[in-house]
Design an enzyme around this catalytic site. Sequence first.
Site, mmCIF file in Angstrom:
data_model
loop_
_atom_site.group_PDB
_atom_site.id
_atom_site.type_symbol
_atom_site.label_atom_id
_atom_site.label_comp_id
_atom_site.label_asym_id
_atom_site.label_seq_id
_atom_site.Cartn_x
_atom_site.Cartn_y
_atom_site.Cartn_z
ATOM 1 N N LYS A 80 0.860 -1.199 0.000
ATOM 2 C CA LYS A 80 0.000 0.000 0.000
ATOM 3 C C LYS A 80 0.889 1.241 0.000
ATOM 4 O O LYS A 80 1.831 1.324 0.791
ATOM 5 C CB LYS A 80 -0.910 -0.029 1.221
ATOM 6 C CG LYS A 80 -1.978 1.055 1.238
ATOM 7 C CD LYS A 80 -2.885 0.913 2.462
ATOM 8 C CE LYS A 80 -4.009 1.919 2.475
ATOM 9 N NZ LYS A 80 -4.897 1.758 3.653
ATOM 10 N N SER A 155 -9.940 1.628 2.548
ATOM 11 C CA SER A 155 -9.040 2.388 1.705
ATOM 12 C C SER A 155 -7.994 1.535 0.992
ATOM 13 O O SER A 155 -7.435 1.976 -0.011
ATOM 14 C CB SER A 155 -8.315 3.451 2.538
ATOM 15 O OG SER A 155 -7.454 2.845 3.472
ATOM 16 N N SER A 179 -10.202 -0.583 6.830
ATOM 17 C CA SER A 179 -9.562 -0.393 5.524
ATOM 18 C C SER A 179 -8.832 -1.605 4.971
ATOM 19 O O SER A 179 -8.413 -1.584 3.812
ATOM 20 C CB SER A 179 -8.591 0.793 5.577
ATOM 21 O OG SER A 179 -9.280 1.998 5.434
#
Lengths: 496, 128
Positions: A80, A155, A179
């Site tokens: 990420k 997310s 997330s």
Amino acid sequence: MSELHGLSAVELLVAQDRGEASAAEIVQAHMARIAATDERIGALLQVLADAARSRADAIDRRRAAGEPVGSLAGVPLALKDILCTRGVTTTAGSKILKDYQPPYDATVVERLADADAVPVGKANLDEFAMGSSCENSAFWPTRNPWDLGRVPGGSSGGSAAAVAAGQAPLAIGTDTGGSIRQPAAMCGVVGVKPTYGRVSRYGLIAFASSLDQVGSFARNVTDAALLLEAIAGSDPRDATSVHAPAEGMRAELDDGVAGLTVGVVGEFLEGEGLAPSVRDACRRAVDRYAALGADVVDVSLPHAPYGLPAYYLINPSEASSNLARYDGVRYGLRVDAPTTEAMMAATRDAGFGAEAKRRIMIGTFALSAGYFEAYYAQAQRVRTLIARDFEAAFADCDVLVGPTAPTTAFPLGDKTADPLAMYYNDIYAVPASLAGTPAMSLPVGTDDDGLPIGLQLMGPLLGEATMLRAARALEADLGLEAAPSGVGPLEAEGRT
Amino acid sequence: MPLSEHQVRHVAQLARLGLTGDEVATFAEQLGQILDYAEQVGEVATAEVPPTAHPLRPVNVLRCDEPVDALDHDAALAPAPRVNDGRFQVPRIAGEEEPEASADPNSADPNSADPTAAQATGDGGERP
């Protein structure tokens, strides 16, 4: 042997041990898969092709020389883009960090390097991890590999989509209020948020510091546990990290659930707004637990309904404080103006997207004179009551279950105009975040449109091993441990 | 209940966020909705309840007091948008609020040899 991009991390390790595949071949296969799929999915903000190839070559050389290699040697992984990578652009999905090259590596990045994992790309995300659809990325929205007209969740939407599409068997995500778990549910993969403090946050771009936690994505429970073992453990550079042994996440994996008590959270499964398809799939999963020999009991988390309201005070308050550092002075974007204050305001207006601004505004308001007690302090007290609810439930139960998200993946654009509707996505994920307990999402089926459904499992503080054991037992029973989930729809559409 | 546009502009000023007119109107509406929702926390009786920030409540996290490599000065400055003489550079700060006063030699910033560039070093020093 099936195609390399369809194999799990454990299978890739075995293939290398047996000399059936080299790290270089594995990386090459995943690069080809990325090239074939990512133009449509948009999971990766940056592909690390050269770095991945040279790392793979080095691993192959060491293996050939009989030198030891790490626990994830030659296994591709998506990272990420909110974890700092030295000299490699790290954006947090924001224009304000569009060209930021961190001068240091996050501890997680160092540990992955020590384990000889091979980062193949930096994954897309909602700006500063604020969002539940990946549509708040300043760059582009990631699309769900199961249906390109739908969101992957967020997310960590890029991480989830990359794993679902076979671009990498593993990915790193972060979870502040769902997330990791919500995109895992929407992309039909396993996503684990460990106990708060399990994984060092040094080098993780801060969002809401009392909640942020790094965790793992994989296409099966064993892989997710393997990745977690590689990154967990205390770190002198993160004072919130917990002194608990990192090993042992996989210790109980194959022990089954006979004798375990599985608590079904009434507030979640009877929740308003829960899609019938999700409720039914979770109920069937609960029935399987009973059939597998677990004691299934109903439990209540009476303060859980106050979780989301408390979260939307705590999270923006901490975010507004953390994001104060983006002021055009030390890193990131600067928009010139004659005075320092005007430069900061112009920089922040140009650099932050709508959701980041919204949270900065809510948080600044909630922390401002006259409101602090009623908002932030009250929310932190409610948080204590939610943590006590979990403590009471775990006095009787080994693991709690409920839905991960109220619905399956929704169409792009569906909720972008209504922030509260977007926030509701995290209604079942947020309580475990507030309590700090480990929690994960496991694929347990699909709805009538063929979209994946996730079951949420929650363990007691530092109780990852038992939570993963319960997940593994159900995974084995359902037989959903799968090849890349996105293959069907993508291939039906014709690969380029 | 929507916030007033005055409240939105005040909070934006506190947060150093320049907002356009459209954003002010949108945020007045949306922040009101979000705060109305969040205010449910006020329904919970919490008189005797302590707040939680870390669920495991660690006390006194200590490490050995040994020197370790710190971030190199140049590496720390490398990502900065403007650097001057080994420091972060910002627009002039002194006299920012009262531009006329700079004509008065008694109010000149004694720390700034260059009247066009005040310099700040380190966290927090740069906010007026």
